[in-house]
Design an enzyme around this catalytic site. Structure first.
Site, PDB file in Angstrom:
ATOM      1  N   ASN A  13      22.540  49.583 -28.703  1.00  0.00           N
ATOM      2  CA  ASN A  13      22.540  49.798 -30.154  1.00  0.00           C
ATOM      3  C   ASN A  13      22.406  51.316 -30.321  1.00  0.00           C
ATOM      4  O   ASN A  13      21.352  51.880 -30.043  1.00  0.00           O
ATOM      5  CB  ASN A  13      21.360  49.050 -30.763  1.00  0.00           C
ATOM      6  CG  ASN A  13      21.291  49.090 -32.276  1.00  0.00           C
ATOM      7  OD1 ASN A  13      20.266  48.750 -32.839  1.00  0.00           O
ATOM      8  ND2 ASN A  13      22.356  49.486 -32.950  1.00  0.00           N
ATOM      9  N   GLN A  46      24.168  53.348 -36.279  1.00  0.00           N
ATOM     10  CA  GLN A  46      23.357  53.900 -37.359  1.00  0.00           C
ATOM     11  C   GLN A  46      23.091  55.386 -37.149  1.00  0.00           C
ATOM     12  O   GLN A  46      23.092  55.875 -36.008  1.00  0.00           O
ATOM     13  CB  GLN A  46      21.989  53.186 -37.462  1.00  0.00           C
ATOM     14  CG  GLN A  46      22.009  51.829 -38.145  1.00  0.00           C
ATOM     15  CD  GLN A  46      22.111  50.681 -37.153  1.00  0.00           C
ATOM     16  OE1 GLN A  46      21.881  50.856 -35.962  1.00  0.00           O
ATOM     17  NE2 GLN A  46      22.473  49.507 -37.637  1.00  0.00           N
ATOM     18  N   ASN A  66      23.362  53.052 -42.210  1.00  0.00           N
ATOM     19  CA  ASN A  66      24.316  52.256 -41.450  1.00  0.00           C
ATOM     20  C   ASN A  66      25.657  52.973 -41.333  1.00  0.00           C
ATOM     21  O   ASN A  66      25.921  53.951 -42.041  1.00  0.00           O
ATOM     22  CB  ASN A  66      24.511  50.888 -42.106  1.00  0.00           C
ATOM     23  CG  ASN A  66      23.423  49.909 -41.707  1.00  0.00           C
ATOM     24  OD1 ASN A  66      22.744  50.085 -40.699  1.00  0.00           O
ATOM     25  ND2 ASN A  66      23.259  48.865 -42.497  1.00  0.00           N
ATOM     26  N   CYS A  75      14.926  49.730 -38.810  1.00  0.00           N
ATOM     27  CA  CYS A  75      15.741  49.557 -37.602  1.00  0.00           C
ATOM     28  C   CYS A  75      14.809  49.648 -36.407  1.00  0.00           C
ATOM     29  O   CYS A  75      14.246  50.718 -36.127  1.00  0.00           O
ATOM     30  CB  CYS A  75      16.829  50.628 -37.527  1.00  0.00           C
ATOM     31  SG  CYS A  75      17.786  50.561 -35.990  1.00  0.00           S
ATOM     32  N   ASN A 159      13.456  44.529 -43.296  1.00  0.00           N
ATOM     33  CA  ASN A 159      14.816  44.272 -43.764  1.00  0.00           C
ATOM     34  C   ASN A 159      15.063  42.767 -43.631  1.00  0.00           C
ATOM     35  O   ASN A 159      14.363  42.067 -42.901  1.00  0.00           O
ATOM     36  CB  ASN A 159      15.842  45.098 -42.972  1.00  0.00           C
ATOM     37  CG  ASN A 159      15.730  44.888 -41.470  1.00  0.00           C
ATOM     38  OD1 ASN A 159      14.908  44.127 -40.983  1.00  0.00           O
ATOM     39  ND2 ASN A 159      16.563  45.575 -40.715  1.00  0.00           N
ATOM     40  N   HIS A 161      16.620  39.067 -42.718  1.00  0.00           N
ATOM     41  CA  HIS A 161      17.317  38.397 -41.621  1.00  0.00           C
ATOM     42  C   HIS A 161      17.472  36.916 -41.921  1.00  0.00           C
ATOM     43  O   HIS A 161      16.579  36.289 -42.509  1.00  0.00           O
ATOM     44  CB  HIS A 161      16.558  38.555 -40.299  1.00  0.00           C
ATOM     45  CG  HIS A 161      16.558  39.942 -39.770  1.00  0.00           C
ATOM     46  ND1 HIS A 161      17.468  40.384 -38.833  1.00  0.00           N
ATOM     47  CD2 HIS A 161      15.770  41.006 -40.065  1.00  0.00           C
ATOM     48  CE1 HIS A 161      17.240  41.663 -38.580  1.00  0.00           C
ATOM     49  NE2 HIS A 161      16.215  42.060 -39.302  1.00  0.00           N
ATOM     50  N   GLU A 210      24.969  42.709 -37.935  1.00  0.00           N
ATOM     51  CA  GLU A 210      24.135  43.535 -38.802  1.00  0.00           C
ATOM     52  C   GLU A 210      24.883  43.937 -40.074  1.00  0.00           C
ATOM     53  O   GLU A 210      26.056  44.290 -40.033  1.00  0.00           O
ATOM     54  CB  GLU A 210      23.678  44.787 -38.063  1.00  0.00           C
ATOM     55  CG  GLU A 210      22.762  44.505 -36.870  1.00  0.00           C
ATOM     56  CD  GLU A 210      22.062  45.752 -36.393  1.00  0.00           C
ATOM     57  OE1 GLU A 210      21.506  46.490 -37.230  1.00  0.00           O
ATOM     58  OE2 GLU A 210      22.071  45.996 -35.169  1.00  0.00           O
ATOM     59  N   CYS A 219      19.676  44.357 -31.508  1.00  0.00           N
ATOM     60  CA  CYS A 219      19.070  44.595 -32.821  1.00  0.00           C
ATOM     61  C   CYS A 219      17.575  44.341 -32.688  1.00  0.00           C
ATOM     62  O   CYS A 219      17.151  43.210 -32.446  1.00  0.00           O
ATOM     63  CB  CYS A 219      19.683  43.683 -33.876  1.00  0.00           C
ATOM     64  SG  CYS A 219      18.938  43.846 -35.521  1.00  0.00           S
ATOM     65  N   GLY A 220      16.777  45.400 -32.836  1.00  0.00           N
ATOM     66  CA  GLY A 220      15.337  45.280 -32.649  1.00  0.00           C
ATOM     67  C   GLY A 220      14.672  44.423 -33.703  1.00  0.00           C
ATOM     68  O   GLY A 220      13.884  43.519 -33.388  1.00  0.00           O
ATOM     69  N   THR A 221      14.966  44.691 -34.978  1.00  0.00           N
ATOM     70  CA  THR A 221      14.369  43.860 -36.031  1.00  0.00           C
ATOM     71  C   THR A 221      14.909  42.439 -35.953  1.00  0.00           C
ATOM     72  O   THR A 221      14.201  41.481 -36.262  1.00  0.00           O
ATOM     73  CB  THR A 221      14.629  44.447 -37.434  1.00  0.00           C
ATOM     74  OG1 THR A 221      16.040  44.614 -37.630  1.00  0.00           O
ATOM     75  CG2 THR A 221      13.917  45.767 -37.622  1.00  0.00           C
ATOM     76  N   GLY A 222      16.178  42.294 -35.509  1.00  0.00           N
ATOM     77  CA  GLY A 222      16.750  40.960 -35.338  1.00  0.00           C
ATOM     78  C   GLY A 222      16.037  40.179 -34.257  1.00  0.00           C
ATOM     79  O   GLY A 222      15.802  38.969 -34.380  1.00  0.00           O
TER      80      GLY A 222
END
Length: 276
Positions: A13, A46, A66, A75, A159, A161, A210, A219-222
């Site tokens: 990423n 990003q 983004n 992120c 954010n 999801h 994303e 995707c870390g937050t994902g």
């Protein structure tokens, strides 16, 4: 305008990281899109902007844009790169920093082995706070896309999801469903679409489409949202190894009211300058 930048990635990423402390940076959406363009610019998922803190008790401000030029709240992979960047650039000697984001304070920590752990804060499951338009607070929700319905769990990790369980991420309809979920009217700020395959109670595979960037290698937050969804539904137990196409993260969560801890690598690729 000539900009100095550092290209970094967390599990593939990838980011263009800009020092907004030692150079003045104010970029229009078209300039951000140029930076992110893989043919005419540097190329990234990003753009990360490091700025001076605006409030007491924090070390830096962290802004995320983004590839489509839109600013977003959070992120996770970028947060790991953020702490490595400020350390390598001599902006801070601290191994742990407090960072202001659009969605609140995060606390990244540079570990002795070179990995980075990030306290990502307490996840949100209440639909109105994600935001997710729903008639109920049920953990498992039905979302209609195209001509069929899917079951998702909506999670806020700074954010939004939407996480669904699939039999096999390799054959999941990420390209077909991702854009439809991202722009679904039940998510007024758009949403990141997660496709999670449960391997066992402490291991999953994950793909994420994303918002504003399309499918990324990680995707870390994902990853955090998927683990929160899985533990909340009784499918997983902390800590969980999250395998994505770019590599693996470790995510730990002890349940409602507690923070999510994410640990993984952050890599500097190269430095350069570009005219925008």
């Amino acid at each position: 305008m000539k900009l100095s930048f550092v290209k970094m990635h967390g599990l593939g990423n990838d980011f263009v990281v800009l020092d907004g402390i030692r150079q003045s940076i104010e970029l229009a959406p078209a300039q951000l899109r140029l930076l992110a363009d893989r043919h005419f610019g540097v190329g990234c998922d990003q753009i990360l902007l490091v700025e001076a803190a605006r409030q007491p008790g924090v070390d830096f401000r962290y802004r995320i844009f983004n590839a489509d030029g839109g600013e977003v709240e959070q992120c996770g992979n970028g947060a790991r790169c953020f702490v490595r960047f400020v350390h390598e650039q001599g902006l801070s000697a601290k191994r742990e920093i407090r960072v202001e984001t659009m969605s609140g304070i995060i606390v990244p920590h540079l570990e002795d082995d070179g990995t980075v752990s990030v306290d990502m804060g307490v996840p949100v499951l209440a639909p109105a706070r994600i935001p997710f338009i729903s008639a109920s607070d049920d953990l498992l929700q039905t979302l209609r896309i195209a001509d069929h319905e899917i079951a998702i769990t909506a999670v806020g990790m700074g954010n939004p999801h939407a996480v669904q369980v699939v039999d096999d991420v390799a054959t999941a309809a990420v390209e077909q469903q991702g854009p439809l979920i991202e722009k679904h009217p039940c998510f007024p700020q758009r949403v990141n679409a997660g496709f999670m395959q449960v391997l066992d109670r402490q291991a999953i595979r994950l793909r994420v489409f994303e918002r504003g960037a399309g499918e990324t290698l990680a995707c870390g937050t994902g990853a955090c949202a998927a683990v929160v969804a899985g533990i909340s539904r009784g499918l997983l137990a902390s800590p969980v190894s999250v395998e994505m196409r770019g590599g693996s993260l470790s995510v730990a969560w002890n349940g409602p009211g507690t923070s999510v801890l994410m640990t993984g690598p952050a890599v500097t690729v190269f430095k350069g300058e570009i005219e925008v």
